[in-house]
Design a protein around this motif. Sequence first.
Motif, PDB file in Angstrom:
ATOM      1  N   ILE A 143       0.461   6.334   1.675  1.00  0.00           N
ATOM      2  CA  ILE A 143      -0.746   5.511   1.574  1.00  0.00           C
ATOM      3  C   ILE A 143      -1.948   6.361   1.195  1.00  0.00           C
ATOM      4  N   THR A 182      -4.935   4.313  -0.011  1.00  0.00           N
ATOM      5  CA  THR A 182      -6.019   3.337   0.045  1.00  0.00           C
ATOM      6  C   THR A 182      -6.711   3.359   1.401  1.00  0.00           C
ATOM      7  N   LYS A 240      -9.630  -0.791  -1.619  1.00  0.00           N
ATOM      8  CA  LYS A 240      -9.724  -0.801  -0.158  1.00  0.00           C
ATOM      9  C   LYS A 240      -8.893  -1.967   0.365  1.00  0.00           C
ATOM     10  N   ALA A 241      -8.472  -1.864   1.632  1.00  0.00           N
ATOM     11  CA  ALA A 241      -7.603  -2.904   2.199  1.00  0.00           C
ATOM     12  C   ALA A 241      -7.996  -3.211   3.636  1.00  0.00           C
ATOM     13  N   ILE A 257      -8.203   1.963   4.677  1.00  0.00           N
ATOM     14  CA  ILE A 257      -7.780   0.761   5.392  1.00  0.00           C
ATOM     15  C   ILE A 257      -8.687   0.501   6.584  1.00  0.00           C
ATOM     16  N   PRO A 278       0.342   3.032  -4.060  1.00  0.00           N
ATOM     17  CA  PRO A 278      -0.807   3.635  -3.363  1.00  0.00           C
ATOM     18  C   PRO A 278      -2.134   3.600  -4.109  1.00  0.00           C
ATOM     19  N   LEU A 293       0.825  -1.207   0.000  1.00  0.00           N
ATOM     20  CA  LEU A 293       0.000   0.000   0.000  1.00  0.00           C
ATOM     21  C   LEU A 293       0.859   1.257   0.000  1.00  0.00           C
ATOM     22  N   GLU A 294       2.020   1.190   0.645  1.00  0.00           N
ATOM     23  CA  GLU A 294       2.931   2.335   0.674  1.00  0.00           C
ATOM     24  C   GLU A 294       3.629   2.531  -0.664  1.00  0.00           C
TER      25      GLU A 294
END
Length: 349
Positions: A276, A278, A175-176, A280, A170, A166-167
């Motif tokens: 990031i 996304t 979604k995560a 979370i 991005p 995710l980093e």
Amino acid sequence: MDFRLIDEERYARQMGERVLPALEACRVEGWMDPAEEPGLPPVDGRLHYVCYDAAKFDDLREEGATGVFHGAVVISHGFTEFAAKYAEMIWYFLLAGYSVCMMEHRGHGHSARDVDEDHIVYIDDWRRYVADLAKFAETVGRAYSDGQPMHLYCHSMGGGIGAAVLEQHPTLFDKAVLSSPMIAPATGVPNWVASLAAEILCACGMGRRAVFGQGPMDPEFKPEEHEGASQARVRWYHEQRLADPHHRTNAAAFSWVRQALRLSRAVQKTSACDRIETPILLFQSGRDVWVLNEPQDRFVARVRDGGADIERVRYDDAVHEIFSMPNATLGDYVGRILDFYGSPQLVIV
């Protein structure tokens, strides 16, 4: 629409008679070449994955299925785990209208290994995990999402890998969910001590050897080691390990420890958290003995400070594998995940 959890009283029977045959009917198995990443030397051996097609699943007319396609979920599993262990969670995602794609990380399951002892998990560089997962999502996962959202579901080690993805990527996932993520492993000693020891032992040529005190899997199931979890679920996981020698990884190599701690430091950097984008949903286990809670809290704060949307949900009485908990907890857990992904309103019963 009612969304029924597997009955714990009839767990093994329902898994064997209903869930596994349905999953087999929509399952595709494949192999992926490892990612090529600048700074990482090339390696041999392919990575094993399985995918489950939501359209084929819907053709089965299973009770509770939404019958509406919502995209794909990519699963990133934990240390010593394997794809078959996630059959129940895959079942729920399929019922909710998601195709599911899951790659077994290097050194796990049927994927390539770099040590002779099958019970040892070894990795030469944590960045390899990240590059492989990103490639898998960009190719296989994207194809299965078919223009709809592609979400990430991670557990433990897979959550640490997922956080790094995710980093570094991005915009890859919509979604995560990070479930008990390994933002920092619990090593039994201060992690700076464990890191120093692992660095020294690897420098002395012991990187591929198992950590002291760890060895092959014990074939005996010990209920007392899973207090608080659903005994039906954890017993079923144990039986899946016994059924296939590829599922019996059980010990960390010193190099794995070194790389896990390097990953931990990397994903907690403020500059990394700032990248990031996304949204979370992070789940925290109050009774976790495998990963540390405080670094998770620090990660949440830094991601939030960086401007991303992140929520922490804590289950005070949950063990590390929240998906192994009794239905009273699991129902809330699954419901929150599907609601976060944006599935239609489901009634968990």
